[in-house]
Structure formats: C-alpha cells, structure tokens
Design a protein around this motif. Sequence first.
Motif, PDB file in Angstrom:
ATOM      1  N   CYS A 125      45.302  62.962   9.833  1.00 24.89           N
ATOM      2  CA  CYS A 125      44.277  63.757   9.148  1.00 24.89           C
ATOM      3  C   CYS A 125      42.956  63.720   9.906  1.00 24.89           C
ATOM      4  O   CYS A 125      42.197  64.700   9.914  1.00 24.89           O
ATOM      5  CB  CYS A 125      44.086  63.246   7.716  1.00 24.89           C
ATOM      6  N   ALA A 126      42.656  62.600  10.546  1.00 24.10           N
ATOM      7  CA  ALA A 126      41.421  62.482  11.323  1.00 24.10           C
ATOM      8  C   ALA A 126      41.517  63.257  12.637  1.00 24.10           C
ATOM      9  O   ALA A 126      40.518  63.786  13.128  1.00 24.10           O
ATOM     10  CB  ALA A 126      41.107  61.012  11.596  1.00 24.10           C
ATOM     11  N   PHE A 127      42.712  63.317  13.204  1.00 23.74           N
ATOM     12  CA  PHE A 127      42.911  63.979  14.497  1.00 23.74           C
ATOM     13  C   PHE A 127      44.243  64.730  14.472  1.00 23.74           C
ATOM     14  O   PHE A 127      45.237  64.290  15.047  1.00 23.74           O
ATOM     15  CB  PHE A 127      42.892  62.933  15.616  1.00 23.74           C
ATOM     16  N   PRO A 128      44.297  65.888  13.780  1.00 19.37           N
ATOM     17  CA  PRO A 128      45.557  66.624  13.611  1.00 19.37           C
ATOM     18  C   PRO A 128      46.235  67.002  14.917  1.00 19.37           C
ATOM     19  O   PRO A 128      47.464  67.063  14.989  1.00 19.37           O
ATOM     20  CB  PRO A 128      45.134  67.871  12.831  1.00 19.37           C
TER      21      PRO A 128
ATOM     22  N   SER B 104      47.657  69.737   2.528  1.00 17.34           N
ATOM     23  CA  SER B 104      46.844  70.920   2.304  1.00 17.34           C
ATOM     24  C   SER B 104      45.624  70.915   3.217  1.00 17.34           C
ATOM     25  O   SER B 104      45.280  71.935   3.826  1.00 17.34           O
ATOM     26  CB  SER B 104      46.399  70.974   0.835  1.00 17.34           C
ATOM     27  N   ALA B 105      44.972  69.754   3.339  1.00 22.79           N
ATOM     28  CA  ALA B 105      43.790  69.642   4.203  1.00 22.79           C
ATOM     29  C   ALA B 105      44.166  69.868   5.660  1.00 22.79           C
ATOM     30  O   ALA B 105      43.425  70.510   6.414  1.00 22.79           O
ATOM     31  CB  ALA B 105      43.139  68.273   4.015  1.00 22.79           C
ATOM     32  N   LEU B 106      45.322  69.340   6.071  1.00 22.51           N
ATOM     33  CA  LEU B 106      45.785  69.527   7.441  1.00 22.51           C
ATOM     34  C   LEU B 106      46.009  71.001   7.743  1.00 22.51           C
ATOM     35  O   LEU B 106      45.643  71.500   8.806  1.00 22.51           O
ATOM     36  CB  LEU B 106      47.096  68.762   7.661  1.00 22.51           C
ATOM     37  N   ALA B 107      46.637  71.707   6.801  1.00 27.14           N
ATOM     38  CA  ALA B 107      46.927  73.129   6.994  1.00 27.14           C
ATOM     39  C   ALA B 107      45.655  73.943   7.151  1.00 27.14           C
ATOM     40  O   ALA B 107      45.604  74.897   7.940  1.00 27.14           O
ATOM     41  CB  ALA B 107      47.740  73.652   5.818  1.00 27.14           C
ATOM     42  N   LYS B 108      44.623  73.586   6.419  1.00 25.84           N
ATOM     43  CA  LYS B 108      43.364  74.321   6.494  1.00 25.84           C
ATOM     44  C   LYS B 108      42.580  73.965   7.753  1.00 25.84           C
ATOM     45  O   LYS B 108      41.949  74.816   8.371  1.00 25.84           O
ATOM     46  CB  LYS B 108      42.519  74.028   5.259  1.00 25.84           C
TER      47      LYS B 108
ATOM     48  N   ARG C 149      50.801  85.639   5.315  1.00 26.78           N
ATOM     49  CA  ARG C 149      51.105  84.595   6.286  1.00 26.78           C
ATOM     50  C   ARG C 149      49.945  83.625   6.474  1.00 26.78           C
ATOM     51  O   ARG C 149      50.018  82.710   7.290  1.00 26.78           O
ATOM     52  CB  ARG C 149      51.448  85.230   7.637  1.00 26.78           C
ATOM     53  N   SER C 150      48.868  83.783   5.728  1.00 28.77           N
ATOM     54  CA  SER C 150      47.714  82.885   5.845  1.00 28.77           C
ATOM     55  C   SER C 150      48.106  81.468   5.493  1.00 28.77           C
ATOM     56  O   SER C 150      48.721  81.230   4.470  1.00 28.77           O
ATOM     57  CB  SER C 150      46.601  83.344   4.900  1.00 28.77           C
ATOM     58  N   PRO C 151      47.773  80.433   6.353  1.00 28.67           N
ATOM     59  CA  PRO C 151      48.169  79.049   6.102  1.00 28.67           C
ATOM     60  C   PRO C 151      47.705  78.530   4.768  1.00 28.67           C
ATOM     61  O   PRO C 151      48.404  77.770   4.111  1.00 28.67           O
ATOM     62  CB  PRO C 151      47.501  78.289   7.264  1.00 28.67           C
ATOM     63  N   SER C 152      46.483  78.918   4.359  1.00 29.20           N
ATOM     64  CA  SER C 152      45.955  78.371   3.113  1.00 29.20           C
ATOM     65  C   SER C 152      46.765  78.812   1.915  1.00 29.20           C
ATOM     66  O   SER C 152      46.768  78.161   0.871  1.00 29.20           O
ATOM     67  CB  SER C 152      44.488  78.778   2.939  1.00 29.20           C
ATOM     68  N   SER C 153      47.490  79.965   2.061  1.00 27.53           N
ATOM     69  CA  SER C 153      48.247  80.446   0.914  1.00 27.53           C
ATOM     70  C   SER C 153      49.435  79.560   0.609  1.00 27.53           C
ATOM     71  O   SER C 153      49.996  79.617  -0.475  1.00 27.53           O
ATOM     72  CB  SER C 153      48.715  81.877   1.181  1.00 27.53           C
ATOM     73  N   VAL C 154      49.849  78.734   1.571  1.00 25.58           N
ATOM     74  CA  VAL C 154      50.977  77.837   1.339  1.00 25.58           C
ATOM     75  C   VAL C 154      50.703  76.920   0.165  1.00 25.58           C
ATOM     76  O   VAL C 154      51.597  76.509  -0.558  1.00 25.58           O
ATOM     77  CB  VAL C 154      51.254  76.992   2.608  1.00 25.58           C
ATOM     78  N   PHE C 155      49.438  76.606  -0.040  1.00 20.88           N
ATOM     79  CA  PHE C 155      49.086  75.608  -1.046  1.00 20.88           C
ATOM     80  C   PHE C 155      48.365  76.205  -2.237  1.00 20.88           C
ATOM     81  O   PHE C 155      47.821  75.490  -3.063  1.00 20.88           O
ATOM     82  CB  PHE C 155      48.206  74.528  -0.404  1.00 20.88           C
ATOM     83  N   SER C 156      48.299  77.518  -2.311  1.00 20.26           N
ATOM     84  CA  SER C 156      47.539  78.122  -3.395  1.00 20.26           C
ATOM     85  C   SER C 156      48.152  77.846  -4.755  1.00 20.26           C
ATOM     86  O   SER C 156      47.476  77.830  -5.758  1.00 20.26           O
ATOM     87  CB  SER C 156      47.411  79.628  -3.162  1.00 20.26           C
ATOM     88  N   HIS C 157      49.483  77.611  -4.781  1.00 16.38           N
ATOM     89  CA  HIS C 157      50.146  77.329  -6.054  1.00 16.38           C
ATOM     90  C   HIS C 157      50.974  76.051  -5.990  1.00 16.38           C
ATOM     91  O   HIS C 157      51.914  75.863  -6.748  1.00 16.38           O
ATOM     92  CB  HIS C 157      51.058  78.501  -6.441  1.00 16.38           C
ATOM     93  N   GLY C 158      50.616  75.168  -5.038  1.00 15.68           N
ATOM     94  CA  GLY C 158      51.395  73.942  -4.908  1.00 15.68           C
ATOM     95  C   GLY C 158      52.632  74.210  -4.071  1.00 15.68           C
ATOM     96  O   GLY C 158      52.824  75.273  -3.500  1.00 15.68           O
ATOM     97  N   PHE C 159      53.549  73.216  -4.013  1.00 17.90           N
ATOM     98  CA  PHE C 159      54.709  73.330  -3.157  1.00 17.90           C
ATOM     99  C   PHE C 159      55.876  74.045  -3.841  1.00 17.90           C
ATOM    100  O   PHE C 159      56.799  74.490  -3.206  1.00 17.90           O
ATOM    101  CB  PHE C 159      55.182  71.940  -2.722  1.00 17.90           C
ATOM    102  N   SER C 160      55.864  74.114  -5.157  1.00 22.54           N
ATOM    103  CA  SER C 160      57.011  74.638  -5.868  1.00 22.54           C
ATOM    104  C   SER C 160      57.120  76.149  -5.791  1.00 22.54           C
ATOM    105  O   SER C 160      58.197  76.713  -5.849  1.00 22.54           O
ATOM    106  CB  SER C 160      56.954  74.199  -7.340  1.00 22.54           C
ATOM    107  N   GLU C 161      55.995  76.835  -5.628  1.00 25.62           N
ATOM    108  CA  GLU C 161      56.009  78.292  -5.624  1.00 25.62           C
ATOM    109  C   GLU C 161      55.757  78.813  -4.224  1.00 25.62           C
ATOM    110  O   GLU C 161      54.789  78.448  -3.568  1.00 25.62           O
ATOM    111  CB  GLU C 161      54.939  78.835  -6.572  1.00 25.62           C
ATOM    112  N   SER C 162      56.604  79.603  -3.723  1.00 25.24           N
ATOM    113  CA  SER C 162      56.483  80.116  -2.361  1.00 25.24           C
ATOM    114  C   SER C 162      55.405  81.176  -2.266  1.00 25.24           C
ATOM    115  O   SER C 162      55.323  82.073  -3.097  1.00 25.24           O
ATOM    116  CB  SER C 162      57.817  80.719  -1.916  1.00 25.24           C
ATOM    117  N   PRO C 163      54.590  81.143  -1.205  1.00 27.73           N
ATOM    118  CA  PRO C 163      53.563  82.165  -1.017  1.00 27.73           C
ATOM    119  C   PRO C 163      54.154  83.485  -0.543  1.00 27.73           C
ATOM    120  O   PRO C 163      53.459  84.471  -0.415  1.00 27.73           O
ATOM    121  CB  PRO C 163      52.654  81.561   0.053  1.00 27.73           C
ATOM    122  N   PHE C 164      55.450  83.497  -0.245  1.00 30.24           N
ATOM    123  CA  PHE C 164      56.081  84.711   0.246  1.00 30.24           C
ATOM    124  C   PHE C 164      56.941  85.392  -0.820  1.00 30.24           C
ATOM    125  O   PHE C 164      57.822  86.170  -0.529  1.00 30.24           O
ATOM    126  CB  PHE C 164      56.953  84.396   1.471  1.00 30.24           C
TER     127      PHE C 164
END
Length: 400
Positions: free
Chosen positions: A117-120, A77-81, A12-27
């Motif tokens: 991005c400057a002020f999420p 990706s930057a916003l999620a992190k 469930r770690s947010p950064s994992s959402v983007f570990s393989h891009g948007f096409s592959e689900s982290p779950f």
Amino acid sequence: MSNLFCRILLLRSPSSVFSHGFSESPFKSLRYLSTSSEIASSPKSASLASNAVRLENSRKDVIALLANHGFSESQISALAKRFPPILSAKPEKTLLPKLLFFQSKGFSSPEIARLVCAFPRILTRSLDKRIIPSFDYIQAVLGSEEKTFAAIKHYPDILGLDLRNSVGPNIEILKQIGVLESNILTFLQYQPRTFLINSIRFKEIVERVTEMGFDPQRLQFVVAVFALRSMTKSTWDKKVEVYRKWGLSEEDIRLAFRKNPWCMTFSEDKIDGAMDFFVNKMECESSFAARRPILLALSLKKRLLPRGHVYQVLLSKGLIKKYANFSLFFKSSENCFIEKMINPHKEQVPGLLELYKQKLTDSKDEQHWNLQADETLMKVVCFYSTTLLHKCTKAKLTLF
C-alpha cells in the motif's frame, strides 16, 4: 456506436470495481448490453465487450489473490485508486512471486499489505532484476534481515532502485572522511532516503556539513547531512529568515543547528509558532531556542500550549520558580509530567489535572491540526532512538 464506446470506457474505470463492494460486478450493465442486438450487430462492439469481460475476470483474480494474502477490502480499494494498473496485472505471473518472496523473508501478511500500500509499484518491479538484488544489497550492508526489514519499512521505494550504484558511492563518500560505519548503518536503517541522491550533490552537502564544524565521528554529522539533503538552498534561506525575524543572529542559528540539526527541517509555520510561544507566552529570550532547539520539535497544540497553561498556573501560585526545570517541564513524557509536575501540587491547586486534560481535549477538537509538528516530533524520536542504538553499538550491545 461512439455512445456505446464511451459507456464501455466508463464501465472500465478502476474505481468502479469497488463502488458496490466485491459482491456486485461493475460490468453488470455491460453484460446486459452484450445481449442486445446493438452489440450483436457490430463485430467491433462485440470485441470491445469481450475484452471488457476478460478485464473484469482478471480484476476479480487480482482481488481474490490480494484478499487471500491478507489485504483488506479497504486496502485493495485504495490500491486500485492509487495505482490502477495493479488490477490488470497477471496475478500468478506478476503478483504472486513477489508476495511469496516477502513471505519467505519473514514479512507477515499485514506487513506485506502495508508495504504494498505504501509502494504499490513494488508488485510490478522485476523480482530478479530489482527486488532481490536490492534486498540482498541492503542485507549485506546492514548485516541482518531484521535491520533490512526496518530500512524497507521506513522507505519501501528503496526496493525499486539500483542501490549498488546509488547508495554505494554515497556510503563511500562518508567513509572516506572518517564517518563511523556504525553511524552510517544506523541512518541507512532508519533514514535510507538520506543516501538516495546524486553522488555529486551528496558530496557537496557533506563538504558543507564539514565546513560548519561538525565532527565526522559523531552521529550529529550524519543527522546534519540528512537535514541539508532534505531541502533546497532557497528553503534553507527562508527558514533562516524566520529565525532572524525573532531576533536570532547568524551565530545563534548555527549554534541551534549544531545542537540539533532537525531544527532546520521544521516548516516555517512550525518554527514561527514555537518561537511565538516561547518568546511571547513564556517570556523567554529569543536566544533561548538556540540553546534548546529540541523544544522547537514539540507539538504546539498537543504539548506546548497545554503544558504552558499548567506552567503559568503553578508560577502564579508561587509553586515553581520561573524557568526552573523549564526544558524538562515540556520535554518529559506524559506519565512523568503528570507524576512530577501535576500530582505534587494537587492539594494546593485543586482541579489542576482536570485543567490540563481539558486543554489537551481542546487541542484535539480543533479542526486545523498541525500535522507538520507531529512529523517533526517523530523525527526527533527517531534521532534519539538512533543515538541509543549508537551507544549500544559502541558498548558491544544489541537492541535486536
């Protein structure tokens, strides 16, 4: 059981959402586990898996919403992190109304993306209780949406504050001592952060600037307020000590501050490097900086050192007189410097332009970049921009 729970938390770690891009689900592995007898045999584990799947779907909806409103994959990706809660926000209820509000006010999709991005946290602030009142207050004070845009772009966090009770009293303090409204509005537009301080502390700073002899009716007064507001007394004292190390007296330092208050906002290393350049390399008196503090704002590596090499070559060839047009030599724009300082001597000093460009290249190739110098240079540019705006205001002209 505990081992499975740890595995779910990791997934469930947010950064994992983007570990393989948007096409592959982290779950992906979580869905696999949900079919196993281990999860099926435990209602609690099944509930955890179900919640994780719902969270995944929610994040997908957030990602899709942001992407549809002009956010790039790298920005999301930057916003999620930087601000993980944004991925668990309700897209239609929480995020979309804010995006549509900024669109209605004339912000383009790229501008909205940069703002967020400057002020999420702006996307989680109350639209009716915070964002709209803040926007309306700034617009009412500045008088136009365009100037309001400028203030927000310079400091996006301003939309998350109660401006009527934070900025309002400080504006009144300046008005009461005779600061021109045009100067107040100029700084609210370009440096809104100046006013975001406790009014008691702000009044103390204003009184100190007045005691230093600044004229409230000149723009320099507000610049000095900003400079003092940006540092503590101990930080001020440390910078004074750096100037003293180079032989400047208290009067020299006060003179420099009155001429250009930005000179006290530079880092200690920046001050030390610039003074070393002018005193040791250019053989200037230390008081030279007090009379021309604007030169201290220039980047040591990208401006002073490369042009210093050209200056020494021309001086050694007898093509210029020592200290003649000295300030202009370093302050002039790049095109003007080449046209006025290099091109007239190309025949007498073949390869002078190439030498200068090589020195510029050498400075760009260095690993340790002086970011503080760049930031202070931008502050000076902003200062002269506001001065121009002030002159235009007095002449009843407009830059917009």
